[in-house]
Design a protein around this motif. Structure first.
Motif, short mmCIF file in Angstrom:
data_model
loop_
_atom_site.label_atom_id
_atom_site.label_comp_id
_atom_site.label_asym_id
_atom_site.label_seq_id
_atom_site.Cartn_x
_atom_site.Cartn_y
_atom_site.Cartn_z
N GLY A 69 0.81 -1.21 0.00
CA GLY A 69 0.00 0.00 0.00
C GLY A 69 0.85 1.26 0.00
O GLY A 69 2.06 1.22 0.21
N ASP A 70 0.19 2.38 -0.24
CA ASP A 70 0.87 3.67 -0.23
C ASP A 70 0.97 4.22 1.18
O ASP A 70 0.16 3.89 2.05
N GLU A 71 1.95 5.07 1.40
CA GLU A 71 2.16 5.78 2.67
C GLU A 71 2.28 4.83 3.87
O GLU A 71 1.74 5.10 4.94
N ILE A 72 3.00 3.73 3.68
CA ILE A 72 3.26 2.78 4.77
C ILE A 72 4.63 3.12 5.35
O ILE A 72 5.62 3.17 4.62
N THR A 73 4.66 3.35 6.65
CA THR A 73 5.93 3.58 7.34
C THR A 73 6.36 2.28 8.01
O THR A 73 5.57 1.35 8.17
N LEU A 74 7.61 2.21 8.41
CA LEU A 74 8.11 1.02 9.08
C LEU A 74 7.39 0.81 10.41
O LEU A 74 7.04 -0.32 10.76
N ASP A 75 7.12 1.88 11.13
CA ASP A 75 6.41 1.79 12.40
C ASP A 75 4.99 1.23 12.19
O ASP A 75 4.52 0.40 12.96
N LEU A 76 4.32 1.66 11.14
CA LEU A 76 2.98 1.15 10.83
C LEU A 76 3.04 -0.32 10.45
O LEU A 76 2.17 -1.11 10.84
N LEU A 77 4.06 -0.72 9.72
CA LEU A 77 4.22 -2.12 9.36
C LEU A 77 4.40 -3.00 10.59
O LEU A 77 3.79 -4.06 10.69
N ALA A 127 8.30 2.14 -0.32
CA ALA A 127 7.76 2.03 -1.67
C ALA A 127 6.95 0.75 -1.81
O ALA A 127 7.27 -0.28 -1.20
N VAL A 128 5.89 0.81 -2.60
CA VAL A 128 5.08 -0.38 -2.86
C VAL A 128 5.97 -1.42 -3.52
O VAL A 128 6.74 -1.11 -4.43
N GLY A 129 5.89 -2.66 -3.02
CA GLY A 129 6.71 -3.74 -3.54
C GLY A 129 8.00 -3.97 -2.78
O GLY A 129 8.71 -4.93 -3.04
N THR A 130 8.31 -3.09 -1.82
CA THR A 130 9.52 -3.25 -1.02
C THR A 130 9.41 -4.50 -0.16
O THR A 130 8.39 -4.75 0.48
N VAL A 131 10.45 -5.32 -0.15
CA VAL A 131 10.50 -6.52 0.68
C VAL A 131 11.18 -6.17 1.99
O VAL A 131 12.28 -5.62 2.00
N VAL A 132 10.52 -6.47 3.10
CA VAL A 132 11.06 -6.17 4.42
C VAL A 132 11.16 -7.48 5.20
O VAL A 132 10.20 -8.25 5.26
N LEU A 133 12.34 -7.74 5.77
CA LEU A 133 12.52 -8.91 6.63
C LEU A 133 12.28 -8.48 8.07
O LEU A 133 12.95 -7.60 8.59
N ILE A 134 11.28 -9.11 8.71
CA ILE A 134 10.92 -8.78 10.09
C ILE A 134 11.40 -9.91 10.99
O ILE A 134 11.01 -11.07 10.79
N PRO A 135 12.24 -9.62 12.00
CA PRO A 135 12.71 -10.68 12.91
C PRO A 135 11.58 -11.14 13.83
O PRO A 135 10.88 -10.32 14.43
N ILE A 136 11.41 -12.44 13.90
CA ILE A 136 10.40 -13.04 14.77
C ILE A 136 11.15 -13.91 15.77
O ILE A 136 11.80 -14.88 15.39
N ASP A 137 11.05 -13.58 17.05
CA ASP A 137 11.74 -14.35 18.09
C ASP A 137 10.96 -15.61 18.42
O ASP A 137 9.73 -15.61 18.44
N ALA A 138 11.69 -16.67 18.69
CA ALA A 138 11.06 -17.90 19.16
C ALA A 138 10.51 -17.66 20.56
O ALA A 138 11.15 -16.98 21.37
N PRO A 139 9.33 -18.18 20.87
CA PRO A 139 8.79 -17.96 22.22
C PRO A 139 9.64 -18.65 23.27
O PRO A 139 10.17 -19.74 23.04
N THR A 140 9.79 -18.01 24.40
CA THR A 140 10.52 -18.61 25.51
C THR A 140 9.58 -19.52 26.29
O THR A 140 8.38 -19.29 26.34
N PRO A 141 10.12 -20.59 26.88
CA PRO A 141 9.25 -21.49 27.66
C PRO A 141 8.55 -20.72 28.77
O PRO A 141 9.15 -19.92 29.47
#
Length: 77
Positions: free
Chosen positions: A12-20, A51-65
């Motif tokens: 989408g348009d006008e997407i910031t990293l914080d919004l993502l 920009a529309v089409g930008t690929v962003v890698l978001i780190p996802i942590d494994a849950p702790t026990p």
């Protein structure tokens, strides 16, 4: 802390990293934007909007026990 990465494509348009981050986690998470910028250094040079089409890698942590433990709430005795 080991993390895997989720690949997100801006659609989408006008997407910031914080919004993502907000849309992905449904809450504000301290330090996530910094970690995303470390994994995607090219995002820091393009201005506030992704920009529309930008690929962003978001780190996802494994849950702790024990992190998924839910406390029961009793409304009546």
């Amino acid at each position: 802390m080991a993390a895997t990465f989720e690949r997100v494509v801006v659609a989408g348009d006008e997407i910031t990293l914080d919004l993502l981050v907000w849309r992905r986690f449904k809450r504000r998470k301290d330090g996530v934007v910094d970690r995303i910028l470390a994994a995607n250094p090219e995002l820091a040079t393009g201005g506030p909007y992704l920009a529309v089409g930008t690929v962003v890698l978001i780190p996802i942590d494994a849950p702790t026990p024990g992190a998924l433990r839910v406390e029961a709430v009793r409304l009546w005795n």
